[in-house]
Design a protein around this motif. Structure first.
Motif, short mmCIF file in Angstrom:
data_model
loop_
_atom_site.label_atom_id
_atom_site.label_comp_id
_atom_site.label_asym_id
_atom_site.label_seq_id
_atom_site.Cartn_x
_atom_site.Cartn_y
_atom_site.Cartn_z
N ARG A 313 77.81 -15.07 66.17
CA ARG A 313 77.34 -16.44 65.87
C ARG A 313 78.53 -17.39 65.70
O ARG A 313 78.50 -18.52 66.16
CB ARG A 313 76.48 -16.42 64.61
CG ARG A 313 76.03 -17.78 64.13
CD ARG A 313 74.92 -17.67 63.11
NE ARG A 313 73.65 -17.37 63.75
CZ ARG A 313 72.56 -16.97 63.10
NH1 ARG A 313 72.60 -16.81 61.80
NH2 ARG A 313 71.45 -16.74 63.77
N GLU A 366 70.29 -20.63 69.58
CA GLU A 366 71.43 -20.73 68.66
C GLU A 366 72.12 -22.09 68.77
O GLU A 366 72.53 -22.68 67.77
CB GLU A 366 72.44 -19.61 68.96
CG GLU A 366 72.02 -18.25 68.47
CD GLU A 366 72.09 -18.13 66.96
OE1 GLU A 366 73.07 -18.59 66.36
OE2 GLU A 366 71.15 -17.57 66.38
N ALA A 687 65.00 -13.92 66.96
CA ALA A 687 65.79 -14.86 67.76
C ALA A 687 64.90 -15.26 68.93
O ALA A 687 63.78 -14.78 69.07
CB ALA A 687 67.09 -14.22 68.24
#
Length: 870
Positions: A313, A366, A687
């Motif tokens: 990340r 993301e 996700a």
């Protein structure tokens, strides 16, 4: 020479030298607690160097995906600012396990570079280890003499321990190494300074391309070196740097490894590479980072808030912020680069093509999430700027923004400079160091050397067939940490304890000696192919035979849950479609967790169908059909499912229950009937394109139904044993809703009446309408009164207080004219006055609140309010 040809020439060369060519191992490590990711070509072969396993061949060659972003080897912050460091890179390597040594490794490296690749000998330099008096090691004259047969002596340079002695870690196999460096500067530059003076000096055109490591020592815990009984070769050549040399360019980013991605970034952002340094850095960062993130997701590691997932990340967010800051990209775009990457590298790494859609979905989500974080951070930063007196923003505030909200510190500094403000960088670094010290203290660990009781004992796992066994302790070591205290790691000649792996938790149990002394096994893990048992105490009689006993209840419950994950996988593919693939699992004794690829939330009907599918297989009493040591190709041809990101050997174990067949090393029930029942307790998103199901089986299901039954009858009792409890509860909810609306109306009326009364209590002090008063209202009522009065009066300074359920609350309203004209700030007021009620708070400059646990301090806070305008 195109990059694909560079790769194939390397592998073919060593194939001709009788090496077995093996595929790249997954980048995410599962059974090595010392590493999160493969950070060098040798990492997948550690068990061979440590002597814990036998390689299928004594000579191996490969190209290995590597990631260097954490720990000792961390290149992250250099990526983009130079032209030769990367997060993800390919390492071409050839390996010898007790076979050939220095002479052949040096000769073949020279042959490949100068004859096969045709690199000019006059641009190459080599280094050898000069020795180290502290370690008691001499200069590697053997390597020096072998190099003399190939290259002029003035191009053989001596290097110190830092550059020319390679170590796996603080302990373990190590040895001297020879690096091969290349000087690709222009003739004019070479005439000014000799290349030998630039070796290992971080010059962008004088770089190391190949490291030949001669594994001949073992580093002990006390730092001493002992000679290994078998000597090994471990080499690593940077693929991207090699392509730079062979393609005649001055930067890794100018090779065909990166240029297709860079061209796509130019198209998407309408920015040109090679025009401006800041733009170039951003484009290099993004083109590098998308590779690291894509390969990590393909190997099964999703971005998350902990561990390896946090590292991924962090890499992606670094790329997003460079695009945000220097390429003016305020919307997701990095995910669009995955298509180019998969076309370019999908042949060598087919997992990129197979997982392309998932990689794109995860990266896009993301990006969207972090861009929202940046927007929120900008609002918070503006608030900090408004509160700042002078031109320096405190490092503590900036650290809170960085640590709590994930707002990048370099972006904070950039925005502040644009506003004519400075960042207290020393204050920020101080707070950051405090955090690092806390983290380091929590994870600090020391490990003793292994005490060997039985040399060369071959450990055997017998836990598929028995939960008890007579065992001998073959070695042990002490491990100390601040978090866990002292622990002992034990290794036996054989063991019934299953080590954590494949998502399944490790076994617990105990050891008992002939004297009746017991040592409890608290956990079992696998490290570099060795099964390690964790205990708080060392057995008293270490030379005796022990009875090793696995906790039967925990093992059985875990087996029920593990078998259920196989049936669940089959059910999901049957109900939702063949696109469903397992993306992770956790199998404990109390529950199971199963992550899988799917594009939408499961409906109630789909969840019911999945649950029913599994339970029909349980009721069908399907027997376990197990095949051990089957060739992998044979098992897959038989229909067994393999998972992306898993490392399989040449032989595998297949588990079949009816039509469910998977490659699996875990433990399972003998018959699905042993599971008793399967119950899904939750389903949600992990996700983009990844869902998670949590479920229970066996005793946990029985407890679940008992608890729900108890709760149902308690609820029914509270509803006076209504015949239709659901309807009775709905009636109560409706009645409660109506009463709440009535109360809200009454409170608003009360606030209006209070407002009218308070008008007459306002005092004018220094041109300010002032009031500080305690009221019998809730927090919402205080706010309503404050804004009602604020709409009618300019220059209003209002501090209202109340006591609710033993807690104190302050609300401060300051007219915007006072905020700008008299430099007053409601957030600052409540923070300072909050200390009287033993609390704190904050908010906007014109309205803020504070809560505290000391209502007795309300009067003092109200009395102090006048100080701000007197």
């Amino acid at each position: 020479m195109k990059s694909q040809e560079v790769r194939s020439k390397f592998l073919n060369f060593f194939k001709d030298k009788k090496h077995s060519i093996v595929p790249s191992a997954p980048m995410v490590l599962k059974d090595d607690p010392t590493l999160m990711f493969v950070n060098s070509g040798m990492a997948p072969f550690k068990e061979y160097f440590l002597g814990n396993a036998e390689p299928k061949s004594n000579r191996i060659a490969d190209t290995q995906k590597c990631l260097r972003v954490s720990g000792k080897h961390n290149d992250l912050e250099e990526v983009g600012y130079d032209t030769y460091h990367h997060t993800l890179f390919e390492m071409l390597g050839n390996w010898s396990f007790g076979d050939y040594f220095k002479k052949e490794a040096i000769a073949w490296a020279w042959e490949l570079l100068t004859e096969v690749y045709g690199i000019d000998k006059d641009i190459l330099y080599v280094t050898v280890f000069e020795g180290d008096a502290k370690d008691g090691t001499d200069m590697d004259t053997e390597a020096y003499d072998f190099w003399k047969a190939h290259i002029a002596e003035d191009r053989i340079l001596k290097g110190d321990k830092k550059d020319n002695f390679w170590e796996m870690g603080d302990q373990g196999p190590c040895g001297p190494c020879s690096e091969i460096h290349v000087d690709i500067r222009s003739a004019e530059e070479k005439s000014k300074i000799d290349g030998k003076n630039l070796v290992n000096m971080d010059h962008p055109q004088v770089v190391e391309i190949w490291n030949l490591v001669f594994m001949q020592y073992n580093r002990k815990a006390n730092g001493a070196l002992e000679v290994l009984p078998n000597k090994h070769i471990d080499t690593g050549m940077g693929f991207e740097r090699l392509c730079m040399v062979l393609q005649g360019v001055q930067s890794n980013y100018d090779t065909d490894v990166f240029t297709p991605i860079i061209r796509e970034i130019e198209t998407i952002t309408n920015k040109k590479y090679g025009k401006e340094e800041k733009t170039d850095i951003a484009i290099r960062v993004i083109s590098d980072h998308v590779r690291a993130v894509a390969f990590s997701i393909a190997d099964g590691q999703l971005p998350s808030n902990t561990g390896a997932g946090y590292v991924i990340r962090r890499i992606l967010r670094r790329a997003v912020r460079y695009g945000f800051t220097f390429l003016d990209k305020k919307e997701p775009f990095i995910y669009r680069l995955v298509d180019v990457l998969s076309k370019q590298m999908g042949k060598a790494f087919p997992e990129l093509k197979a997982q392309k859609q998932l990689i794109e979905n995860v990266i896009k989500e993301e990006e969207q999430s972090f861009l929202r974080t940046l927007d929120q951070g900008l609002v918070l930063l503006n608030g900090i700027v408004e509160e700042t007196k002078g031109d320096m923003v405190s490092g503590e505030k900036a650290f809170e923004l960085y640590d709590t909200y994930g707002f990048p510190i370099d972006l904070t500094a950039l925005i502040l400079s644009e506003k004519g403000l400075k960042l207290d960088e020393k204050g920020f670094e101080k707070e950051l160091q405090k955090q690092k010290d806390r983290s380091r203290a929590a994870s600090e660990m020391s490990t003793d050397d292994w005490t060997i009781l039985v040399d060369d004992a071959e450990e055997e796992f017998v836990g598929y067939d028995t939960l008890e066994a007579n065992v001998k302790l073959t070695r042990y070591r002490k491990v100390s940490s601040k978090k866990e205290g002292d622990m002992y790691q034990l290794v036996f000649n054989l063991t019934p304890f299953y080590p954590e792996g494949g998502g399944q938790v490790g076994d617990k149990g105990y050891l008992e000696d002939t004297h009746g002394d017991v040592v409890y096994i608290l956990d079992t893990k696998k490290e570099n192919n060795v099964i390690i048992h964790f205990a708080k105490n060392l057995p008293k009689h270490i030379d005796e035979t022990f009875k090793a006993v696995v906790d039967t209840k925990q093992r059985h419950r875990t087996e029920c849950n593990h078998t259920a994950t196989h049936l669940l996988h089959q059910a999901l593919r049957e109900v939702l479609g063949a696109h469903v693939e397992q993306k992770g699992s956790a199998v404990h004794s109390k529950y199971l967790r199963f992550d899988f690829s799917h594009f939408s939330k499961l409906t109630v009907e789909e969840l019911r169908d999945v649950e029913n599918f599994v339970n029909r297989r349980i009721e069908g009493k399907l027997p376990l059909i197990e095949k051990r040591n089957v060739p992998k190709e044979e098992a897959i041809a038989d229909g067994a499912m393999s998972l992306f990101g898993e490392k399989y050997g040449d032989t595998v174990r297949s588990i079949r229950f009816g039509k469910s067949i998977e490659l699996c090393g875990g433990t399972h029930v003998d018959n699905t009937a042993d599971i008793w029942h399967f119950k899904i307790v939750s389903e949600g998103a992990v996700a983009a394109g990844i869902r998670r199901i949590e479920a229970i089986t066996n005793d946990a299901v029985k407890d679940f139904y008992h608890e729900n039954n108890r709760a149902f009858f308690e609820m029914k009792d509270l509803l006076n044993n209504a015949k239709e409890p659901v309807k009775a509860l709905q009636n109560l909810q409706e009645e409660n809703f109506n009463l709440k609306k009535q109360i809200e109306t009454l409170l608003k009326d009360k606030a209006k009446n209070v407002k009218n009364e308070l008008k007459n209590e306002l005092q004018e002090i220094n041109g300010v309408q002032f009031l500080a008063k305690k009221l019998d209202l809730d927090a919402g009522g205080l706010k309503d009164v404050a804004f009602e009065l604020g709409s009618q009066f300019d220059n209003l300074f209002l501090l209202l207080a109340t006591e609710q359920k033993g807690k104190a609350l302050l609300s401060c309203y300051i007219s915007k004219e006072l905020v700008s004209g008299k430099d007053l700030n409601a957030g600052q007021v409540v923070r300072e006055l909050g200390k009287y009620i033993q609390g704190g708070g904050g908010g906007q400059p014109f309205f803020a609140t504070a809560g505290g646990k000391n209502p007795a301090g309300i009067d003092e806070a109200l009395n102090r309010a006048k100080d701000y305008i007197s």
